[in-house]
Design a protein around this motif. Structure first.
Motif, short mmCIF file in Angstrom:
data_model
loop_
_atom_site.label_atom_id
_atom_site.label_comp_id
_atom_site.label_asym_id
_atom_site.label_seq_id
_atom_site.Cartn_x
_atom_site.Cartn_y
_atom_site.Cartn_z
N MET A 1 0.84 -1.20 0.00
CA MET A 1 0.00 0.00 0.00
C MET A 1 0.88 1.26 0.00
N PHE A 2 0.35 2.32 -0.52
CA PHE A 2 1.09 3.58 -0.58
C PHE A 2 1.32 4.14 0.83
N GLU A 3 2.45 4.83 0.98
CA GLU A 3 2.74 5.50 2.25
C GLU A 3 2.30 6.95 2.22
N LYS A 4 2.40 7.58 1.04
CA LYS A 4 2.07 8.99 0.94
C LYS A 4 1.46 9.29 -0.43
N VAL A 5 0.30 9.95 -0.42
CA VAL A 5 -0.41 10.29 -1.67
C VAL A 5 -0.48 11.81 -1.81
N LEU A 6 -0.07 12.30 -2.97
CA LEU A 6 -0.23 13.72 -3.28
C LEU A 6 -1.60 13.91 -3.94
N ILE A 7 -2.35 14.88 -3.45
CA ILE A 7 -3.69 15.16 -3.96
C ILE A 7 -3.60 16.34 -4.92
N ALA A 8 -3.73 16.05 -6.22
CA ALA A 8 -3.56 17.07 -7.25
C ALA A 8 -4.91 17.70 -7.60
N ASN A 9 -5.55 18.29 -6.59
CA ASN A 9 -6.85 18.91 -6.81
C ASN A 9 -7.13 19.86 -5.65
N ARG A 10 -8.38 20.34 -5.58
CA ARG A 10 -8.75 21.33 -4.58
C ARG A 10 -10.20 21.10 -4.15
N ILE A 26 -2.76 6.33 5.26
CA ILE A 26 -1.86 6.92 4.27
C ILE A 26 -1.69 8.41 4.54
N ARG A 27 -0.46 8.88 4.53
CA ARG A 27 -0.20 10.31 4.71
C ARG A 27 -0.53 11.06 3.41
N THR A 28 -0.86 12.34 3.53
CA THR A 28 -1.27 13.11 2.36
C THR A 28 -0.43 14.37 2.18
N VAL A 29 -0.31 14.76 0.91
CA VAL A 29 0.34 16.01 0.53
C VAL A 29 -0.68 16.83 -0.25
N ALA A 30 -0.95 18.03 0.21
CA ALA A 30 -1.86 18.94 -0.50
C ALA A 30 -1.04 19.93 -1.31
N ALA A 39 -7.42 26.77 2.38
CA ALA A 39 -8.41 25.74 2.10
C ALA A 39 -8.36 24.64 3.16
N MET A 40 -9.51 23.98 3.35
CA MET A 40 -9.61 22.97 4.40
C MET A 40 -8.65 21.80 4.19
N HIS A 41 -8.54 21.31 2.97
CA HIS A 41 -7.65 20.16 2.75
C HIS A 41 -6.19 20.54 2.96
N VAL A 42 -5.86 21.81 2.71
CA VAL A 42 -4.50 22.29 2.93
C VAL A 42 -4.20 22.31 4.43
N ARG A 43 -5.19 22.69 5.22
CA ARG A 43 -5.02 22.77 6.66
C ARG A 43 -4.92 21.38 7.30
N LEU A 44 -5.58 20.40 6.69
CA LEU A 44 -5.64 19.07 7.30
C LEU A 44 -4.56 18.11 6.82
N ALA A 45 -4.02 18.33 5.63
CA ALA A 45 -3.03 17.41 5.07
C ALA A 45 -1.76 17.38 5.92
N ASP A 46 -1.01 16.29 5.80
CA ASP A 46 0.24 16.16 6.54
C ASP A 46 1.28 17.16 6.04
N GLU A 47 1.25 17.45 4.75
CA GLU A 47 2.15 18.42 4.16
C GLU A 47 1.38 19.25 3.14
N ALA A 48 1.81 20.49 2.92
CA ALA A 48 1.18 21.35 1.93
C ALA A 48 2.26 22.09 1.15
N ILE A 49 2.09 22.15 -0.17
CA ILE A 49 3.07 22.80 -1.03
C ILE A 49 2.35 23.72 -1.99
N CYS A 50 2.74 24.99 -2.02
CA CYS A 50 2.17 25.94 -2.96
C CYS A 50 2.80 25.73 -4.33
N ILE A 51 1.98 25.59 -5.36
CA ILE A 51 2.50 25.28 -6.70
C ILE A 51 2.26 26.40 -7.71
#
Length: 447
Positions: A1-10, A26-30, A39-51
């Motif tokens: 199973m994946f350890e970390k998933v990046l969520i490419a959406n909003r 699974i840990r998440t990257v927003a 945004a809520m998912h940005v506040r809740l994710a394990d990591e957040a990156i501005c793109i």
């Protein structure tokens, strides 16, 4: 199973994916634009990156920035949600080339089904019934005239790429066809950079029925029944329900079996939706969406299956947890898409949320990333919430939905909640006799 998933959406879909990942350990990257830093998912994710800046072109559609964020964060998979890059075959290929798993179908299937002409050709070869029409692209007005004469008027000229009603024109007679053909090509070129168009027989009052499918890498294929998405405005879905009031068990089993067999022959992998027009007891293929659908919660409510969880498991190479025999359809579910729009003019109404009180109670679900104090940005789609209600019967579901809409409070911006409240009390909707043009006729009477 994946350890970390990046969520490419909003928005709500990013939050939906985050929740599924967290429940799977699974840990998440927003990744987010500057407009979505709170945004809520940005506040809740394990990591957040501005793109990138607010523009979707420079952020959520910026493939190098998203792939770089995945590499920097050490994500081993990317979930694209819906919209944006979810049906971009090049993106799926690039993700794979970087040793990252794309949580979605194979690039070749995204590419085939993204071309409406090739999708229709493929559907025919797989035994899926199609609307009578041209064999391929119409390259001249003379081709269009000849094809229309063969299949009979009215006809529909459609863009081979894209969707959402752009590059789509109806011709009810030969005198209207040349103008419809040239206008559709011009619109398609402007919207999608591709002026290829094709023709289908125009059905006057069909239903829009879609079949949810899931396929794993172990040869297992299941369908999760249908959703009725006939309530549309300008070819955009407004409300969905399952099961469809128009289908009986025989039709449901028949079309589900046809779609499942076709997907098995295709070797499809992941979650997908095959969409049909349905009229006079016949199904006609229109397209396949090779991604998670906005309205997937409707199916989850009547099957008890977490589609996003299964999507992640399938991408990780695991077999599905249910066979077709395990799937039982229970009760009725309806989803209302709540948009930050004026309920009469449908003009977008971005702004700060001053109050937010979602409805609750038994079998009431709200998928939303809103909170009091959040500012809805003007840069993206106006969908801000999905209200999904389940009941033992359609009537029970309607009564619960009426109550839930009465409870739903969103302050600071106008929303389409009042529209839904009016809509579900209309006798035509209550009786389930609507079709894909019904909502626009309903709205025209109210103007």
């Amino acid at each position: 199973m994946f350890e970390k998933v990046l969520i490419a959406n909003r928005g709500e879909i990013a939050l939906r994916i985050h929740r599924a990942c967290r429940e799977m350990g699974i840990r998440t990257v927003a990744v987010h634009s500057q407009a979505d830093e709170n945004a809520m998912h940005v506040r809740l994710a394990d990591e957040a990156i501005c793109i990138g800046p607010p523009s979707a072109t420079h952020s959520y559609l910026n493939i190098p920035a998203i792939v770089s964020a995945a590499e920097i964060s050490g994500a081993d998979a990317i979930h694209p949600g819906y919209g944006f890059l979810s049906e971009n075959a090049n993106f799926a290929e690039i993700v794979g080339d970087h040793g990252i798993t794309f949580i979605g179908p194979k690039p070749e299937h995204i590419r085939v089904m993204g071309d409406k002409i090739e999708a229709k050709r493929t559907a025919r070869s797989l035994g899926i019934p199609c609307v009578p029409g041209s064999e391929g692209e119409l390259t001249t007005a003379a081709d269009a005239l000849a094809t229309a004469k063969k299949i009979g008027y009215p006809v529909l000229i459609k863009a081979a790429s894209g969707g959402g009603g752009r590059g789509m024109k109806v011709a009810r007679s030969e005198s209207e066809l040349e103008q419809a053909y040239s206008t559709a090509r011009a619109e398609a070129k402007a919207a999608f950079g591709d002026d290829a168009v094709y023709m289908e027989k125009y059905l006057d009052k069909p239903r829009h029925i879609e079949i949810q499918v899931m396929c794993d890498s172990h040869g297992n294929v299941v369908h999760l029944g249908e959703r009725d998405c006939s309530l549309q405005r300008r070819h955009q879905k407004v409300l969905e329900e399952s099961p469809s009031p128009a289908l009986n068990d025989r039709d449901r089993t028949k079309i589900g079996g046809i779609v499942s067999d076709a997907m098995k022959k295709l070797g499809y992998l992941g979650v997908g939706t095959v969409e049909f027009l349905y009229e006079d007891g016949e199904f006609y293929f229109i397209e396949m969406n090779t991604r998670l659908q906005v309205e997937h919660p409707v199916t989850e409510m009547i099957t008890g299956i977490d589609i996003v969880r299964e999507q992640i498991r399938i991408a990780a190479g695991l077999p599905m947890e249910n066979s077709q025999q395990d799937i039982v359809f229970q009760g009725h579910a309806i989803e209302c898409r709540i948009n930050a729009e004026d309920p009469v003019t449908f003009s977008p109404t971005p702004g700060k949320i001053t109050e937010y009180h979602p409805p609750g109670g038994l079998n009431v679900r709200v998928d939303s990333a809103l909170y009091a104090g959040y500012s809805v940005p003007p840069n993206y789609d106006s969908l801000i919430a999905k209200l999904v209600v389940h009941g033992k019967t359609r009537n029970a579901c309607l009564m619960r939905l009426r109550r839930a809409l009465e409870e739903f409070v969103v302050g600071g911006v106008s929303t389409t909640i009042p529209l839904h409240a009016r809509l579900i009390q209309n006798p035509g909707f209550i009786d389930g006799v609507y079709h894909i043009h019904w909502l626009e006729e309903f709205l025209a009477k109210k103007e």
